[in-house]
Design an enzyme around this catalytic site. Sequence first.
Site, PDB file in Angstrom:
ATOM      1  N   LYS A 154      29.849 -68.546   6.893  1.00 40.07           N
ATOM      2  CA  LYS A 154      29.780 -67.103   7.092  1.00 40.07           C
ATOM      3  C   LYS A 154      29.068 -66.735   8.395  1.00 40.07           C
ATOM      4  CE  LYS A 154      28.758 -62.764   4.824  1.00 40.07           C
ATOM      5  NZ  LYS A 154      28.296 -62.094   3.590  1.00 40.07           N
TER       6      LYS A 154
ATOM      7  N   PHE B  96      24.702 -70.190  -3.634  1.00 42.10           N
ATOM      8  CA  PHE B  96      25.671 -69.437  -4.441  1.00 42.10           C
ATOM      9  C   PHE B  96      27.070 -69.575  -3.839  1.00 42.10           C
ATOM     10  CE2 PHE B  96      27.908 -65.348  -5.249  1.00 42.10           C
ATOM     11  CZ  PHE B  96      28.118 -65.558  -6.603  1.00 42.10           C
ATOM     12  N   GLN B  97      28.019 -69.889  -4.682  1.00 39.54           N
ATOM     13  CA  GLN B  97      29.422 -70.087  -4.289  1.00 39.54           C
ATOM     14  C   GLN B  97      29.572 -71.145  -3.192  1.00 39.54           C
ATOM     15  OE1 GLN B  97      31.342 -66.190  -3.750  1.00 39.54           O
ATOM     16  NE2 GLN B  97      31.830 -66.239  -5.925  1.00 39.54           N
TER      17      GLN B  97
ATOM     18  N   GLU C   1      43.666 -67.197  -6.320  1.00 36.94           N
ATOM     19  CA  GLU C   1      43.829 -67.915  -5.046  1.00 36.94           C
ATOM     20  C   GLU C   1      44.943 -68.956  -5.078  1.00 36.94           C
ATOM     21  OE1 GLU C   1      40.920 -67.280  -6.472  1.00 36.94           O
ATOM     22  OE2 GLU C   1      39.529 -66.467  -4.988  1.00 36.94           O
TER      23      GLU C   1
ATOM     24  N   MET D 288      60.349 -79.735 -21.375  1.00 33.64           N
ATOM     25  CA  MET D 288      60.458 -81.105 -20.901  1.00 33.64           C
ATOM     26  C   MET D 288      59.552 -82.026 -21.717  1.00 33.64           C
ATOM     27  SD  MET D 288      62.263 -82.858 -18.901  1.00 33.64           S
ATOM     28  CE  MET D 288      62.902 -82.197 -17.368  1.00 33.64           C
TER      29      MET D 288
END
Lengths: 163, 571
Positions: B169, B119-120, B57, B484
């Site tokens: 949802k 969940f999630q 993502e 760096m």
Amino acid sequence: MRHIISILMENESGALSRVSGLFSARGYNIEALTVAPTEDPSVSRMTLVTNGTEQIIEQITKQLNKLIDVIKLLDLTQDSHIEREHMLIKVRATGSAREEVKRMADIFRGTVVDVTDASYIIELTGAPDKLDAFIDTLGPKLVLETVRSGPLAIARGGRRLAI
Amino acid sequence: MSSTPHGEPITGAEIFVRSLQAQGVKHLFGYPGGAVLHIYDALYKQDQIEHILVRHEQAAVHAAEGYAKSTDMPGVVLVTSGPGATNAVTGIADAYMDSVPLVVFTGQVPLPLIGNDAFQEVDTIGITRPCVKHNFLVKDVRDLAATIKKAFYIATSGRPGPVVVDIPKDVTAHRCVFEYPETVEVRSYNPNVKGHPGQIKRAVDLILSAKRPMIYTGGGIILDHAAAELTEFARLLGYPVTNTLMGLGGFPASDKLSVGMLGMHGTYEANMGMHHSDVLIAIGARFDDRVTGNIEKFCPHAKIVHVDIDPASISKNVKVDIPIVGGVKSVLTDLIEVLKATSERPDADALAAWWEQIDEWRSADCLRFDRAAEVIKPQFVVETLWKLTGGDAFVTSDVGQHQMWAAQYYPFDKPNRWINSGGLGTMGFGLPSAMGVQFAHPDATVCTITGEGSIQMNIQELSTCLQYHLPLKILNLNNGYLGMVRQWQEFFYQGRYAMSYMESLPDFVKLAEAYGHVGMQIEKPGDVEGAIREALAMKDRLVFMNFLTDPTENVYPMIPAGAGQNEMILI
């Protein structure tokens, strides 16, 4: 220097945390904060007491204005204004202190709103330093519990914070 | 608002798709998951919006950033709840720091489950609050279309930035009649685009009084598509122009008025010019610490004009004398108009003396490097790429030494060609952002200049590139070190190279091949030009060029942390 900033904002869930999050993320100080809906229920008014240099206060007001939920704000400290804070204080009231506490409450124009054989609850309104003075006068032996609203403030005269 | 007595009720998922179509969205970068399955089902049934399936993502957000930064369109992202949202956070924070217009849609658990540690489930609004321009939780399907409209408006207006829309949802399953609002008004949000005429006049007076002027411009020029106005403004005055890392391409680097990039790894002439200037004209730049160096020593002689759309950027780090709040394109147009109307002209003698001084600084040739070396110098790779692409490719980069070399040795004449992570400094930005650029410009040459550290932070996207046939050209400046970090350890930690050397690097050629692409290994300076030429000729293939570069090379010049702009370390 101490500043009182009044903010009109959308009365949305999460709006308060946008303000408090801004202060913690940028390391600004919040001394006191009160918030409640206005006569228009879609708008909340927040009174925020903070302190900082002129440059910090300028950044605070700019960053607050940048929040999408903030509709308008006013730094009340810039001009004359009325400031009031509300306090409920539970005080030990036994023996000789019983009369003395009542007399003190009268002098400070407080009202006794609850009485038991051992305590009073006194309601007091005024500028924050008046409330401080009342607490100091009673002293730690008598003061059992305090709750303060945080300052409310409004500009004098024609200056308005309204939509 | 979104319901009318006409039309059939449709689901939130269908409203989502139709709102994006109404908004003109062509590309949607995302990754499916439980909370967004209704939306994916609705996307499946249409072909107006192309969904690009990334492999992580974070990459979806960076791709959307590359898309937005190289065009005048916002980037649009769709991810699921929980880990989908948290993986996207780095990209969202990156977009926030660089003011990239994005709308990021995150799935959320159904409304009755919010707060139950479902969940999630994650508090996406809470997690993203400090790194978005604004965010919304949609609690009612009837608010969905209007919220999407608002999100696009807020993301793309004023100082642009990312807006997150969190959609539970069940809201995507609920039905209502769809109507996409034609206009949008947010009473608490009215960005001021037009500069104050009085301030503009005062600014012109100060600008014309300058003896040692400097025009300092940033990403605002790119974001507001004001390169043409800036160029006209600077040429009208004949004043030197320096760009920030984010502002490169806002003024043609090949123009004689350009003194290159300023800041920590900017040119000697730019930083010395800043330090000695008497009038500084800052446009769409935010006086970032990597630009100013030690703020106490910053531009000690200068009166400052600052043009910015964001009032909070003005006098945040440096107190300015003439602030102008407004869009840089609009304000530059007004400045040009006032300049043209007045008969006053800059002090020609003072300006000539100033240019003489600047040319003397220029003669230090601060970007020289060893061209006879037997190992590949990273600067030479970038310079060769510039030469072979005619300076006209889209170039994305990751973060570190290679990013600075890209900025220094690939001078840009056009805006929106240079895509990098400036504010947040996100390693792993380069490859996915290049994907977004290629989607926006399918026929253009898109190159990523990266290092072996950064590329591994989102290397899984090589798989996305194969799926969508993205013929990117990846130049991996592989010196075996987190360069760096190594450079700072050499300068400031007496050469104690703690954790900056990566052992066990993969065989990048085989890795590229495993992903179905072309891999090349280049080990000698003499092979650099031929390899890049060959790679660029492969128009339809992604080519991964692994250059083994000098492991000890440092980025020069440099303003060490805490020093002033006149205290540069030259090579």
